[in-house]
Design a protein around this motif. Structure first.
Motif, PDB file in Angstrom:
ATOM      1  N   ILE A 250      -0.492  -0.601  -5.767  1.00  0.00           N
ATOM      2  CA  ILE A 250      -0.907  -1.593  -6.930  1.00  0.00           C
ATOM      3  C   ILE A 250      -2.728  -1.574  -6.943  1.00  0.00           C
ATOM      4  O   ILE A 250      -3.337  -1.490  -7.870  1.00  0.00           O
ATOM      5  CB  ILE A 250      -0.219  -2.400  -7.361  1.00  0.00           C
ATOM      6  CG1 ILE A 250       0.914  -2.373  -8.123  1.00  0.00           C
ATOM      7  CG2 ILE A 250      -1.204  -3.662  -8.037  1.00  0.00           C
ATOM      8  CD1 ILE A 250       1.919  -3.301  -8.071  1.00  0.00           C
ATOM      9  N   PRO A 251      -3.104  -2.160  -5.860  1.00  0.00           N
ATOM     10  CA  PRO A 251      -4.577  -2.278  -5.686  1.00  0.00           C
ATOM     11  C   PRO A 251      -5.349  -1.146  -6.215  1.00  0.00           C
ATOM     12  O   PRO A 251      -6.348  -0.928  -6.793  1.00  0.00           O
ATOM     13  CB  PRO A 251      -5.022  -2.806  -4.496  1.00  0.00           C
ATOM     14  CG  PRO A 251      -3.480  -3.629  -3.862  1.00  0.00           C
ATOM     15  CD  PRO A 251      -2.548  -2.577  -4.416  1.00  0.00           C
ATOM     16  N   PHE A 252      -5.059  -0.038  -5.474  1.00  0.00           N
ATOM     17  CA  PHE A 252      -5.597   1.383  -5.819  1.00  0.00           C
ATOM     18  C   PHE A 252      -5.411   1.789  -7.264  1.00  0.00           C
ATOM     19  O   PHE A 252      -6.066   2.535  -7.756  1.00  0.00           O
ATOM     20  CB  PHE A 252      -5.038   2.385  -4.704  1.00  0.00           C
ATOM     21  CG  PHE A 252      -5.309   2.077  -3.394  1.00  0.00           C
ATOM     22  CD1 PHE A 252      -6.728   2.234  -3.015  1.00  0.00           C
ATOM     23  CD2 PHE A 252      -4.682   1.164  -2.636  1.00  0.00           C
ATOM     24  CE1 PHE A 252      -7.197   1.752  -1.619  1.00  0.00           C
ATOM     25  CE2 PHE A 252      -5.091   1.048  -1.167  1.00  0.00           C
ATOM     26  CZ  PHE A 252      -6.283   1.193  -0.826  1.00  0.00           C
ATOM     27  N   LEU A 253      -4.103   1.664  -7.596  1.00  0.00           N
ATOM     28  CA  LEU A 253      -3.891   2.159  -8.936  1.00  0.00           C
ATOM     29  C   LEU A 253      -4.518   1.643 -10.101  1.00  0.00           C
ATOM     30  O   LEU A 253      -5.149   2.188 -11.074  1.00  0.00           O
ATOM     31  CB  LEU A 253      -2.435   1.847  -9.270  1.00  0.00           C
ATOM     32  CG  LEU A 253      -1.316   2.696  -8.702  1.00  0.00           C
ATOM     33  CD1 LEU A 253       0.038   2.223  -9.069  1.00  0.00           C
ATOM     34  CD2 LEU A 253      -1.401   4.058  -9.424  1.00  0.00           C
ATOM     35  N   ILE A 254      -5.062   0.245  -9.925  1.00  0.00           N
ATOM     36  CA  ILE A 254      -5.965  -0.351 -10.700  1.00  0.00           C
ATOM     37  C   ILE A 254      -7.430   0.061 -10.602  1.00  0.00           C
ATOM     38  O   ILE A 254      -8.019   0.609 -11.621  1.00  0.00           O
ATOM     39  CB  ILE A 254      -6.167  -1.960 -10.420  1.00  0.00           C
ATOM     40  CG1 ILE A 254      -4.944  -2.480 -10.747  1.00  0.00           C
ATOM     41  CG2 ILE A 254      -7.338  -2.415 -11.243  1.00  0.00           C
ATOM     42  CD1 ILE A 254      -4.971  -3.962 -10.377  1.00  0.00           C
ATOM     43  N   LEU A 255      -7.732   0.686  -9.424  1.00  0.00           N
ATOM     44  CA  LEU A 255      -9.083   1.182  -9.127  1.00  0.00           C
ATOM     45  C   LEU A 255      -9.114   2.659 -10.002  1.00  0.00           C
ATOM     46  O   LEU A 255      -9.992   3.060 -10.535  1.00  0.00           O
ATOM     47  CB  LEU A 255      -9.576   1.265  -7.876  1.00  0.00           C
ATOM     48  CG  LEU A 255     -10.596   2.155  -7.561  1.00  0.00           C
ATOM     49  CD1 LEU A 255     -11.905   1.387  -7.796  1.00  0.00           C
ATOM     50  CD2 LEU A 255     -10.838   2.253  -5.834  1.00  0.00           C
TER      51      LEU A 255
END
Length: 451
Positions: A31-36
Protein backbone atom coordinates in the motif's frame (compact mmCIF):
# COMPACT_ATOMS: atom_id res chain seq x y z
CA UNK A 1 -26.42 -27.95 13.19
CA UNK A 2 -25.00 -31.30 12.10
CA UNK A 3 -21.39 -32.25 12.74
CA UNK A 4 -20.68 -32.16 8.99
CA UNK A 5 -22.12 -28.67 8.50
CA UNK A 6 -20.30 -27.42 11.60
CA UNK A 7 -17.02 -28.75 10.24
CA UNK A 8 -17.73 -27.18 6.86
CA UNK A 9 -18.49 -23.83 8.50
CA UNK A 10 -15.30 -24.04 10.57
CA UNK A 11 -13.23 -24.88 7.50
CA UNK A 12 -14.70 -21.92 5.59
CA UNK A 13 -14.00 -19.64 8.54
CA UNK A 14 -10.41 -20.90 8.78
CA UNK A 15 -9.82 -20.38 5.07
CA UNK A 16 -11.26 -16.87 5.28
CA UNK A 17 -8.95 -16.06 8.18
CA UNK A 18 -5.91 -17.43 6.32
CA UNK A 19 -6.70 -15.38 3.21
CA UNK A 20 -7.49 -12.27 5.29
CA UNK A 21 -4.18 -12.62 7.15
CA UNK A 22 -2.15 -12.69 3.93
CA UNK A 23 -4.27 -9.94 2.42
CA UNK A 24 -3.24 -7.86 5.43
CA UNK A 25 0.43 -8.69 4.91
CA UNK A 26 0.18 -7.87 1.20
CA UNK A 27 -1.37 -4.52 2.04
CA UNK A 28 1.28 -3.81 4.67
CA UNK A 29 3.98 -4.23 2.02
CA UNK A 30 2.29 -2.85 -1.09
CA UNK A 31 0.00 0.00 0.00
CA UNK A 32 2.68 2.66 0.75
CA UNK A 33 4.19 2.04 -2.68
CA UNK A 34 0.81 1.81 -4.41
CA UNK A 35 0.02 5.35 -3.26
CA UNK A 36 3.37 6.59 -4.59
CA UNK A 37 2.95 4.70 -7.89
CA UNK A 38 -0.65 5.88 -8.35
CA UNK A 39 0.18 9.56 -7.75
CA UNK A 40 3.33 9.63 -9.89
CA UNK A 41 1.79 7.39 -12.55
CA UNK A 42 -1.33 9.54 -12.72
CA UNK A 43 0.80 12.63 -13.27
CA UNK A 44 3.03 10.96 -15.85
CA UNK A 45 0.01 10.07 -17.98
CA UNK A 46 -0.04 13.76 -18.93
CA UNK A 47 3.73 14.19 -19.26
CA UNK A 48 3.69 15.99 -22.62
CA UNK A 49 0.92 18.37 -21.62
CA UNK A 50 2.50 19.21 -18.26
CA UNK A 51 6.06 19.63 -19.54
CA UNK A 52 4.97 21.82 -22.45
CA UNK A 53 2.86 23.93 -20.08
CA UNK A 54 5.67 24.35 -17.54
CA UNK A 55 8.26 25.13 -20.23
CA UNK A 56 6.03 26.94 -22.72
CA UNK A 57 8.40 29.91 -23.02
CA UNK A 58 11.22 27.55 -24.03
CA UNK A 59 9.65 24.81 -26.14
CA UNK A 60 6.98 26.84 -27.94
CA UNK A 61 7.65 29.29 -30.78
CA UNK A 62 5.50 31.36 -33.09
CA UNK A 63 4.64 29.40 -36.22
CA UNK A 64 5.80 31.18 -39.38
CA UNK A 65 5.36 30.72 -43.08
CA UNK A 66 9.05 31.32 -43.74
CA UNK A 67 11.45 28.46 -44.43
CA UNK A 68 13.23 27.08 -41.39
CA UNK A 69 16.98 27.29 -41.13
CA UNK A 70 18.80 24.01 -41.69
CA UNK A 71 19.17 21.41 -38.93
CA UNK A 72 22.94 21.90 -38.95
CA UNK A 73 22.53 25.67 -38.45
CA UNK A 74 20.18 25.01 -35.54
CA UNK A 75 22.71 22.62 -34.00
CA UNK A 76 25.56 25.10 -34.52
CA UNK A 77 23.56 27.86 -32.82
CA UNK A 78 22.89 25.61 -29.81
CA UNK A 79 26.55 24.62 -29.48
CA UNK A 80 27.65 28.24 -29.84
CA UNK A 81 25.37 29.22 -26.95
CA UNK A 82 26.30 26.17 -24.84
CA UNK A 83 29.75 24.89 -25.88
CA UNK A 84 30.15 21.13 -25.83
CA UNK A 85 29.57 18.05 -27.97
CA UNK A 86 26.13 17.58 -29.50
CA UNK A 87 24.89 14.00 -29.47
CA UNK A 88 21.22 14.26 -30.46
CA UNK A 89 18.95 16.46 -32.55
CA UNK A 90 15.14 16.45 -32.46
CA UNK A 91 13.37 18.26 -35.33
CA UNK A 92 10.23 20.17 -34.32
CA UNK A 93 7.22 17.85 -34.08
CA UNK A 94 4.84 20.71 -34.97
CA UNK A 95 5.08 24.15 -36.56
CA UNK A 96 4.79 25.91 -33.18
CA UNK A 97 7.48 23.89 -31.39
CA UNK A 98 11.22 24.49 -31.06
CA UNK A 99 13.90 22.06 -32.19
CA UNK A 100 15.92 20.30 -29.48
CA UNK A 101 19.68 19.86 -29.49
CA UNK A 102 21.14 17.69 -26.74
CA UNK A 103 24.69 18.62 -25.77
CA UNK A 104 27.28 17.25 -23.37
CA UNK A 105 28.72 20.37 -21.74
CA UNK A 106 31.21 20.97 -18.95
CA UNK A 107 28.23 21.29 -16.58
CA UNK A 108 26.57 18.06 -17.71
CA UNK A 109 24.11 17.14 -20.43
CA UNK A 110 21.73 19.89 -21.53
CA UNK A 111 18.69 19.97 -23.80
CA UNK A 112 18.97 23.24 -25.73
CA UNK A 113 15.93 24.53 -27.63
CA UNK A 114 16.24 26.50 -30.84
CA UNK A 115 13.67 28.49 -32.84
CA UNK A 116 13.74 26.65 -36.20
CA UNK A 117 12.75 29.81 -38.12
CA UNK A 118 15.39 32.17 -36.73
CA UNK A 119 18.06 29.85 -35.35
CA UNK A 120 17.92 31.63 -31.99
CA UNK A 121 18.23 29.68 -28.75
CA UNK A 122 15.00 29.92 -26.72
CA UNK A 123 16.28 28.28 -23.54
CA UNK A 124 17.70 25.17 -21.97
CA UNK A 125 16.63 22.35 -19.63
CA UNK A 126 18.88 19.68 -18.09
CA UNK A 127 18.81 16.64 -20.36
CA UNK A 128 16.30 14.15 -18.94
CA UNK A 129 15.84 16.64 -16.13
CA UNK A 130 12.35 17.98 -16.79
CA UNK A 131 9.77 17.84 -14.01
CA UNK A 132 7.98 14.90 -15.62
CA UNK A 133 11.21 12.99 -16.19
CA UNK A 134 11.92 13.31 -12.47
CA UNK A 135 8.37 12.07 -11.78
CA UNK A 136 9.12 9.08 -14.03
CA UNK A 137 12.32 8.20 -12.15
CA UNK A 138 10.47 8.45 -8.82
CA UNK A 139 7.71 6.22 -10.22
CA UNK A 140 10.25 3.55 -11.14
CA UNK A 141 12.23 4.19 -7.92
CA UNK A 142 15.34 4.69 -10.09
CA UNK A 143 15.53 8.12 -8.48
CA UNK A 144 16.66 6.37 -5.30
CA UNK A 145 19.27 4.15 -6.97
CA UNK A 146 19.39 0.84 -8.85
CA UNK A 147 18.89 -1.25 -5.70
CA UNK A 148 15.67 0.57 -4.88
CA UNK A 149 14.27 -0.35 -8.30
CA UNK A 150 14.27 -4.00 -7.21
CA UNK A 151 11.40 -3.09 -4.91
CA UNK A 152 9.15 -2.44 -7.92
CA UNK A 153 9.18 -6.14 -8.85
CA UNK A 154 8.40 -7.13 -5.26
CA UNK A 155 5.58 -4.58 -4.99
CA UNK A 156 4.15 -5.74 -8.32
CA UNK A 157 3.93 -9.33 -7.10
CA UNK A 158 2.40 -8.40 -3.75
CA UNK A 159 -0.10 -6.15 -5.53
CA UNK A 160 -1.28 -9.11 -7.58
CA UNK A 161 -1.65 -11.10 -4.34
CA UNK A 162 -3.49 -8.17 -2.77
CA UNK A 163 -6.09 -8.13 -5.54
CA UNK A 164 -6.63 -11.90 -5.70
CA UNK A 165 -7.06 -12.26 -1.94
CA UNK A 166 -9.22 -9.12 -1.94
CA UNK A 167 -11.60 -10.64 -4.48
CA UNK A 168 -11.98 -13.69 -2.25
CA UNK A 169 -12.73 -11.53 0.79
CA UNK A 170 -15.19 -9.36 -1.21
CA UNK A 171 -17.15 -12.35 -2.55
CA UNK A 172 -20.81 -11.80 -1.43
CA UNK A 173 -21.55 -15.22 0.14
CA UNK A 174 -25.22 -14.24 0.34
CA UNK A 175 -24.54 -10.66 1.49
CA UNK A 176 -25.95 -7.61 -0.27
CA UNK A 177 -24.46 -4.69 1.62
CA UNK A 178 -20.85 -3.80 0.93
CA UNK A 179 -20.86 -5.61 -2.41
CA UNK A 180 -21.65 -2.74 -4.76
CA UNK A 181 -23.01 -0.26 -2.22
CA UNK A 182 -21.62 1.51 0.82
CA UNK A 183 -23.46 1.32 4.16
CA UNK A 184 -23.38 3.50 7.30
CA UNK A 185 -21.59 6.85 7.68
CA UNK A 186 -17.88 7.86 7.69
CA UNK A 187 -17.82 7.70 11.47
CA UNK A 188 -18.43 3.96 11.34
CA UNK A 189 -15.88 1.29 10.45
CA UNK A 190 -18.50 -0.42 8.26
CA UNK A 191 -18.52 2.62 5.94
CA UNK A 192 -14.77 2.35 5.36
CA UNK A 193 -14.92 -1.43 5.04
CA UNK A 194 -17.64 -1.15 2.36
CA UNK A 195 -15.88 1.75 0.61
CA UNK A 196 -12.67 -0.29 0.54
CA UNK A 197 -14.43 -3.40 -0.80
CA UNK A 198 -16.51 -1.61 -3.45
CA UNK A 199 -13.60 0.52 -4.64
CA UNK A 200 -11.35 -2.54 -4.70
CA UNK A 201 -13.66 -4.58 -6.91
CA UNK A 202 -13.80 -1.74 -9.44
CA UNK A 203 -10.10 -0.88 -9.52
CA UNK A 204 -8.74 -4.37 -8.84
CA UNK A 205 -8.61 -5.21 -12.54
CA UNK A 206 -6.60 -2.05 -13.20
CA UNK A 207 -4.15 -2.91 -10.42
CA UNK A 208 -3.65 -6.37 -11.93
CA UNK A 209 -3.14 -4.90 -15.40
CA UNK A 210 -0.73 -2.18 -14.23
CA UNK A 211 1.23 -4.63 -12.07
CA UNK A 212 1.61 -7.18 -14.85
CA UNK A 213 2.43 -4.63 -17.58
CA UNK A 214 4.88 -2.92 -15.22
CA UNK A 215 6.83 -6.13 -14.69
CA UNK A 216 8.80 -5.86 -18.00
CA UNK A 217 10.66 -2.90 -16.45
CA UNK A 218 11.66 -4.90 -13.38
CA UNK A 219 15.33 -5.54 -12.79
CA UNK A 220 15.34 -9.33 -12.46
CA UNK A 221 12.20 -10.78 -14.05
CA UNK A 222 11.96 -8.10 -16.75
CA UNK A 223 15.58 -8.41 -17.84
CA UNK A 224 15.36 -12.20 -18.06
CA UNK A 225 12.16 -12.10 -20.12
CA UNK A 226 13.76 -9.48 -22.35
CA UNK A 227 16.68 -11.82 -22.99
CA UNK A 228 14.22 -14.61 -23.81
CA UNK A 229 12.27 -12.43 -26.24
CA UNK A 230 15.11 -10.45 -27.81
CA UNK A 231 18.33 -12.03 -26.63
CA UNK A 232 19.43 -13.31 -30.02
CA UNK A 233 20.47 -11.72 -33.30
CA UNK A 234 22.33 -8.87 -31.58
CA UNK A 235 19.37 -8.00 -29.37
CA UNK A 236 16.88 -7.47 -32.19
CA UNK A 237 13.57 -9.37 -32.21
CA UNK A 238 13.43 -12.69 -34.02
CA UNK A 239 12.74 -12.16 -37.71
CA UNK A 240 14.87 -9.03 -38.02
CA UNK A 241 18.05 -10.01 -39.80
CA UNK A 242 21.18 -7.96 -39.20
CA UNK A 243 23.39 -8.44 -42.24
CA UNK A 244 25.76 -5.55 -41.52
CA UNK A 245 28.64 -5.15 -39.09
CA UNK A 246 27.51 -4.22 -35.59
CA UNK A 247 29.37 -2.55 -32.74
CA UNK A 248 29.37 -3.34 -29.03
CA UNK A 249 27.45 -0.14 -28.31
CA UNK A 250 23.77 -0.56 -27.52
CA UNK A 251 20.93 1.71 -28.58
CA UNK A 252 19.77 1.98 -24.96
CA UNK A 253 23.12 3.60 -24.10
CA UNK A 254 22.34 6.45 -26.48
CA UNK A 255 18.68 7.09 -25.69
CA UNK A 256 15.63 5.87 -23.79
CA UNK A 257 14.30 3.19 -26.10
CA UNK A 258 11.45 0.69 -26.10
CA UNK A 259 11.51 -2.44 -23.97
CA UNK A 260 12.04 -4.67 -27.03
CA UNK A 261 15.17 -2.76 -28.11
CA UNK A 262 16.95 -2.48 -24.77
CA UNK A 263 19.63 -4.93 -25.95
CA UNK A 264 19.80 -3.82 -29.58
CA UNK A 265 23.34 -3.13 -30.76
CA UNK A 266 24.17 -0.34 -33.19
CA UNK A 267 25.30 -1.15 -36.74
CA UNK A 268 28.55 0.32 -38.04
CA UNK A 269 29.10 2.65 -40.97
CA UNK A 270 31.56 1.64 -43.67
CA UNK A 271 34.10 4.45 -44.21
CA UNK A 272 34.31 5.65 -47.80
CA UNK A 273 37.30 7.18 -49.46
CA UNK A 274 39.71 9.00 -47.17
CA UNK A 275 38.39 12.41 -46.17
CA UNK A 276 34.82 11.71 -47.39
CA UNK A 277 32.55 14.17 -45.54
CA UNK A 278 29.52 11.92 -45.31
CA UNK A 279 25.89 12.99 -45.53
CA UNK A 280 25.94 15.28 -42.49
CA UNK A 281 22.99 16.11 -40.26
CA UNK A 282 21.10 17.89 -43.05
CA UNK A 283 21.35 14.83 -45.28
CA UNK A 284 20.35 12.49 -42.47
CA UNK A 285 17.24 14.53 -41.59
CA UNK A 286 16.29 14.72 -45.28
CA UNK A 287 16.65 10.94 -45.58
CA UNK A 288 14.57 10.27 -42.44
CA UNK A 289 11.86 12.58 -43.77
CA UNK A 290 11.98 10.78 -47.11
CA UNK A 291 11.62 7.43 -45.34
CA UNK A 292 8.51 8.74 -43.61
CA UNK A 293 9.43 8.68 -39.92
CA UNK A 294 6.58 10.13 -37.87
CA UNK A 295 6.95 13.76 -36.67
CA UNK A 296 8.72 14.04 -33.34
CA UNK A 297 11.49 11.58 -34.17
CA UNK A 298 14.95 12.12 -32.72
CA UNK A 299 18.31 11.79 -34.46
CA UNK A 300 21.27 10.34 -32.57
CA UNK A 301 24.49 11.63 -34.08
CA UNK A 302 27.35 9.29 -35.02
CA UNK A 303 29.95 8.57 -32.35
CA UNK A 304 33.27 7.96 -34.03
CA UNK A 305 34.18 7.21 -37.67
CA UNK A 306 32.07 4.04 -37.83
CA UNK A 307 29.08 5.52 -36.01
CA UNK A 308 25.63 5.84 -37.57
CA UNK A 309 22.78 8.32 -37.70
CA UNK A 310 19.88 6.75 -35.78
CA UNK A 311 16.37 8.08 -36.32
CA UNK A 312 13.88 6.81 -33.75
CA UNK A 313 10.29 7.55 -32.84
CA UNK A 314 8.16 5.90 -30.15
CA UNK A 315 4.79 7.62 -30.61
CA UNK A 316 1.46 6.95 -28.96
CA UNK A 317 0.40 4.83 -31.93
CA UNK A 318 2.47 1.64 -31.82
CA UNK A 319 2.05 1.05 -35.53
CA UNK A 320 4.20 4.15 -36.19
CA UNK A 321 6.99 3.11 -33.83
CA UNK A 322 10.21 2.93 -35.83
CA UNK A 323 14.02 2.87 -35.63
CA UNK A 324 16.25 3.46 -38.65
CA UNK A 325 20.06 3.41 -38.71
CA UNK A 326 21.80 5.22 -41.60
CA UNK A 327 25.37 4.81 -42.82
CA UNK A 328 26.94 8.18 -42.02
CA UNK A 329 28.84 8.23 -45.32
CA UNK A 330 26.44 6.85 -47.93
CA UNK A 331 23.13 7.58 -46.21
CA UNK A 332 22.06 4.00 -46.91
CA UNK A 333 19.59 2.53 -44.37
CA UNK A 334 21.47 -0.24 -42.57
CA UNK A 335 18.51 -1.36 -40.49
CA UNK A 336 14.90 -0.22 -40.65
CA UNK A 337 12.48 -1.80 -38.19
CA UNK A 338 9.12 -1.08 -36.64
CA UNK A 339 6.52 -2.59 -34.32
CA UNK A 340 5.43 -5.11 -36.97
CA UNK A 341 8.92 -6.66 -36.81
CA UNK A 342 8.63 -7.62 -33.14
CA UNK A 343 7.88 -11.21 -32.19
CA UNK A 344 4.54 -12.19 -30.56
CA UNK A 345 5.89 -11.78 -27.02
CA UNK A 346 7.48 -8.43 -27.82
CA UNK A 347 4.31 -7.15 -29.48
CA UNK A 348 2.07 -8.11 -26.57
CA UNK A 349 4.41 -6.66 -23.96
CA UNK A 350 4.93 -3.44 -25.96
CA UNK A 351 1.17 -3.04 -26.30
CA UNK A 352 0.76 -3.51 -22.55
CA UNK A 353 3.50 -1.00 -21.81
CA UNK A 354 2.00 1.55 -24.19
CA UNK A 355 -1.44 1.24 -22.58
CA UNK A 356 0.19 1.31 -19.13
CA UNK A 357 1.72 4.70 -20.03
CA UNK A 358 -1.64 6.03 -21.25
CA UNK A 359 -0.52 6.38 -24.85
CA UNK A 360 -2.15 3.76 -27.04
CA UNK A 361 -5.74 5.08 -27.11
CA UNK A 362 -5.21 8.80 -26.77
CA UNK A 363 -7.10 10.97 -24.30
CA UNK A 364 -9.52 8.17 -23.38
CA UNK A 365 -6.55 6.02 -22.30
CA UNK A 366 -5.23 8.87 -20.15
CA UNK A 367 -8.55 9.66 -18.49
CA UNK A 368 -9.48 6.05 -17.70
CA UNK A 369 -6.11 5.35 -16.11
CA UNK A 370 -6.19 8.68 -14.24
CA UNK A 371 -9.51 7.66 -12.70
CA UNK A 372 -8.03 4.25 -11.89
CA UNK A 373 -5.07 5.93 -10.15
CA UNK A 374 -7.46 8.08 -8.10
CA UNK A 375 -9.38 4.92 -7.20
CA UNK A 376 -6.18 3.20 -6.08
CA UNK A 377 -5.37 6.10 -3.75
CA UNK A 378 -8.93 5.94 -2.34
CA UNK A 379 -8.57 2.17 -1.90
CA UNK A 380 -5.34 2.60 0.05
CA UNK A 381 -6.65 5.44 2.22
CA UNK A 382 -9.86 3.55 3.05
CA UNK A 383 -7.84 0.48 4.04
CA UNK A 384 -5.75 2.58 6.41
CA UNK A 385 -8.80 4.15 8.07
CA UNK A 386 -10.55 0.78 8.30
CA UNK A 387 -7.48 -0.78 9.92
CA UNK A 388 -7.10 2.12 12.35
CA UNK A 389 -10.70 1.77 13.50
CA UNK A 390 -10.38 -2.02 13.87
CA UNK A 391 -6.99 -2.48 15.50
CA UNK A 392 -6.73 -3.04 19.26
CA UNK A 393 -5.08 -0.18 21.14
CA UNK A 394 -1.30 -0.46 21.09
CA UNK A 395 -1.24 -3.44 18.73
CA UNK A 396 -0.63 -3.95 15.02
CA UNK A 397 -4.02 -5.57 14.53
CA UNK A 398 -2.95 -8.60 12.47
CA UNK A 399 -6.06 -10.59 11.49
CA UNK A 400 -6.59 -13.71 13.62
CA UNK A 401 -4.88 -16.89 12.53
CA UNK A 402 -6.99 -19.90 11.52
CA UNK A 403 -7.61 -22.49 14.19
CA UNK A 404 -6.31 -25.16 11.83
CA UNK A 405 -2.77 -24.07 10.71
CA UNK A 406 -3.06 -26.33 7.65
CA UNK A 407 -5.24 -23.63 6.08
CA UNK A 408 -2.25 -21.30 6.11
CA UNK A 409 -0.13 -23.98 4.47
CA UNK A 410 -2.68 -24.34 1.69
CA UNK A 411 -2.63 -20.60 1.01
CA UNK A 412 1.17 -20.62 1.07
CA UNK A 413 1.23 -23.46 -1.47
CA UNK A 414 -0.81 -21.34 -3.87
CA UNK A 415 1.44 -18.34 -3.23
CA UNK A 416 4.48 -20.47 -4.05
CA UNK A 417 3.30 -20.71 -7.67
CA UNK A 418 3.59 -16.95 -8.06
CA UNK A 419 6.88 -17.02 -6.19
CA UNK A 420 8.38 -19.39 -8.76
CA UNK A 421 7.33 -17.11 -11.63
CA UNK A 422 8.63 -13.98 -9.89
CA UNK A 423 11.73 -14.98 -7.87
CA UNK A 424 12.14 -11.73 -5.95
CA UNK A 425 8.50 -11.88 -4.92
CA UNK A 426 8.94 -15.51 -3.89
CA UNK A 427 11.93 -14.59 -1.73
CA UNK A 428 9.98 -11.83 0.01
CA UNK A 429 7.08 -14.26 0.63
CA UNK A 430 9.44 -16.70 2.32
CA UNK A 431 10.64 -13.90 4.58
CA UNK A 432 7.05 -12.93 5.39
CA UNK A 433 6.09 -16.56 6.06
CA UNK A 434 8.94 -16.81 8.57
CA UNK A 435 7.84 -13.55 10.21
CA UNK A 436 4.26 -14.82 10.38
CA UNK A 437 5.40 -18.09 11.96
CA UNK A 438 7.33 -16.15 14.62
CA UNK A 439 4.31 -13.93 15.27
CA UNK A 440 2.05 -16.98 15.69
CA UNK A 441 4.55 -18.70 17.98
CA UNK A 442 4.83 -15.61 20.11
CA UNK A 443 1.05 -15.40 20.30
CA UNK A 444 0.80 -19.06 21.34
CA UNK A 445 3.36 -18.56 24.12
CA UNK A 446 1.54 -15.48 25.36
CA UNK A 447 -1.78 -17.39 25.38
CA UNK A 448 -0.17 -20.29 27.26
CA UNK A 449 1.29 -17.92 29.85
CA UNK A 450 -2.04 -16.18 30.33
CA UNK A 451 -3.82 -19.51 30.78
Amino acid sequence: MSRTSARSSRDASDLYRAVWRWHFYAGLIAIPFLILLAVTGGLYLFKDEIDQWLNADIVRVEAQSSTAVSPQQQLDAAVAAHPGEAFRYVPPAASNLAAEVDITTADGKQAVYVDPYTGEVTGTIPYQGSVMWIVRTIHSLNYFGETASLIIEIVGGWSILLVLTGIYLWWPRGRRGGVISVRATPSKRMFWRDLHAVTGIFVGGFILFLAITGMPWSTVWGSKVNELANGHNFGYPDGVRVNVPVSDERLAERETTTWSLEQARLPESTPGREGAPGIGLNGAVAEFDELGLAPGYGVNLPSGPTGVYTGSIYPDDLSRQRVVHLDRYSGEPLLDMNYADYGPLGKSLEWGINVHMGQQYGLANQLVLALACAGIVLLCVSSGVMWWKRRPSGKLGIPPEPKDPRRLRGVLALLAIGGVIFPLVGGSMIVMAVVDALVRRRGARRAATTA
